[in-house]
Write a protein that holds these residues in place. Sequence first.
Motif, mmCIF file in Angstrom:
data_model
loop_
_atom_site.group_PDB
_atom_site.id
_atom_site.type_symbol
_atom_site.label_atom_id
_atom_site.label_comp_id
_atom_site.label_asym_id
_atom_site.label_seq_id
_atom_site.Cartn_x
_atom_site.Cartn_y
_atom_site.Cartn_z
ATOM 1 N N UNK A 257 -19.416 -56.634 24.067
ATOM 2 C CA UNK A 257 -18.688 -55.471 23.556
ATOM 3 C C UNK A 257 -17.425 -55.314 24.387
ATOM 4 N N UNK A 258 -16.296 -54.951 23.754
ATOM 5 C CA UNK A 258 -15.081 -54.595 24.491
ATOM 6 C C UNK A 258 -14.609 -53.217 24.020
ATOM 7 N N UNK A 259 -13.457 -52.777 24.500
ATOM 8 C CA UNK A 259 -12.972 -51.438 24.146
ATOM 9 C C UNK A 259 -12.805 -51.275 22.637
ATOM 10 N N UNK A 260 -12.314 -52.331 21.989
ATOM 11 C CA UNK A 260 -12.093 -52.281 20.537
ATOM 12 C C UNK A 260 -13.414 -52.117 19.770
ATOM 13 N N UNK A 261 -14.432 -52.910 20.146
ATOM 14 C CA UNK A 261 -15.719 -52.799 19.440
ATOM 15 C C UNK A 261 -16.408 -51.468 19.748
ATOM 16 N N UNK A 262 -16.252 -50.993 20.996
ATOM 17 C CA UNK A 262 -16.845 -49.699 21.382
ATOM 18 C C UNK A 262 -16.178 -48.556 20.607
ATOM 19 N N UNK A 263 -14.858 -48.625 20.461
ATOM 20 C CA UNK A 263 -14.139 -47.597 19.686
ATOM 21 C C UNK A 263 -14.654 -47.567 18.248
ATOM 22 N N UNK A 264 -14.911 -48.743 17.678
ATOM 23 C CA UNK A 264 -15.448 -48.827 16.314
ATOM 24 C C UNK A 264 -16.863 -48.260 16.217
ATOM 25 N N UNK A 265 -17.663 -48.512 17.250
ATOM 26 C CA UNK A 265 -19.033 -47.976 17.260
ATOM 27 C C UNK A 265 -19.015 -46.450 17.361
ATOM 28 N N UNK A 266 -18.138 -45.931 18.229
ATOM 29 C CA UNK A 266 -18.053 -44.471 18.398
ATOM 30 C C UNK A 266 -17.565 -43.796 17.112
ATOM 31 N N UNK A 267 -16.624 -44.435 16.452
ATOM 32 C CA UNK A 267 -16.099 -43.923 15.188
ATOM 33 C C UNK A 267 -17.227 -43.852 14.141
ATOM 34 N N UNK A 268 -18.069 -44.880 14.130
ATOM 35 C CA UNK A 268 -19.218 -44.954 13.221
ATOM 36 C C UNK A 268 -20.200 -43.809 13.519
ATOM 37 N N UNK A 269 -20.438 -43.572 14.804
ATOM 38 C CA UNK A 269 -21.352 -42.497 15.234
ATOM 39 C C UNK A 269 -20.853 -41.139 14.721
ATOM 40 N N UNK A 270 -19.557 -40.890 14.893
ATOM 41 C CA UNK A 270 -18.964 -39.611 14.452
ATOM 42 C C UNK A 270 -19.004 -39.488 12.930
ATOM 43 N N UNK A 271 -18.634 -40.555 12.257
ATOM 44 C CA UNK A 271 -18.570 -40.544 10.785
ATOM 45 C C UNK A 271 -19.951 -40.317 10.173
ATOM 46 N N UNK A 272 -20.978 -40.954 10.763
ATOM 47 C CA UNK A 272 -22.330 -40.867 10.205
ATOM 48 C C UNK A 272 -23.196 -39.794 10.859
ATOM 49 N N UNK A 273 -22.540 -38.960 11.699
ATOM 50 C CA UNK A 273 -23.230 -37.843 12.375
ATOM 51 C C UNK A 273 -24.512 -38.289 13.090
#
Length: 354
Positions: free
Chosen positions: A312-328
């Motif tokens: 995982x790098x910053x880019x993949x982590x940012x995508x994971x966090x975005x997914x977490x927020x979007x899917x509550x």
Amino acid sequence: MKTADKKPVVIGYVTGYSGLINTDDIAAEKLTHINYAFVNVKNNQAYLDNEIRDTENFKRLNTLKLKNPNLQLLISIGGWSWSENFSNAVLTDSLRKGFAKSAVDIIRKHNLDGVDIDWEYPSMQGEEGNVYRPEDKENFTLMFESIRKELDVLEKETGKKKLLTTATGGFSSFLTNTEMGKAQKYLDYINLMTYDYYSWKQAGHHTNLYSSKTYLSDNSADKAIIAYIKAGVPSSKIVMGIAFYERNLKLNSNAQKGLGDTILSSANNYGKGYTFLKDSLINKKGFIEYKDKDAKAPFLFNAQTKQYISYDNEWSVANKCKYVLKNKLGGVMFWEYSSDKKGYLLDQITKSFK
């Protein structure tokens, strides 16, 4: 629930088995929970394998509450190497009661906030030599019921909320061997180990958010999360796993691109963690970083040495966090703190959840 509680959790696994913890290395203000790994299972009880060291580590971790009074500290029982005795420890009602009491006694004695169970795996083989049986499926649920009862007693004694969480396999067979829809009723969070998704045949991603089009595999964080929700787990209790460590592979001499090429062997498979990768290897020493945009997963490939690294790098982590927020979802967790000493990925998590 107050709206303030809705902020995603950030759960960091911190290891005690490597020695005494230096709390100066831990950015307590960026975490909501620390899961102390690991507590053993011995003679059907939760057992501190090195009581002197563990006791000192609990003291040190408690001092982090001066920096972050809302920080919650949990013991994590089991893990890959210490899951062999779970099946025996929770086989009958009286054994489960004894096991639950021993687990809660540890947090009572050391003034901690909860219990995390990392059983790898109920009803299926984890590490070689682990005991597992079909009854684990039901006993897994009943174990949580027993622990929850003991935690309720402790809540009354202390007037403080006590947590029960679990780390679970981020793959579908974990769901066929457990009753997660039932078990979740006793749990505050379910930490999905959405990493170690790699095969021994072709180079794939070990912690991908989505499926790759280049390399077809059964596993991704997204697939696991959808399956857990379908199994009856509320999205608000699901915590997505982030890998602070990498997986290293040596590929065949004719490997061209890394991803999807044939594996020769695992080379220093576990690696030195993300800080080392970022500072010493990414786009250095012949290692080129590539992004699989479909999978939202990076990888390194060295065309000369045929080494392949997934992480995982910053880019993949940012995508994971975005997914977490979007899917509550409930939030994120990561394995494990010391693999990214400079906090590159934790800083990204903080930034993404601001």
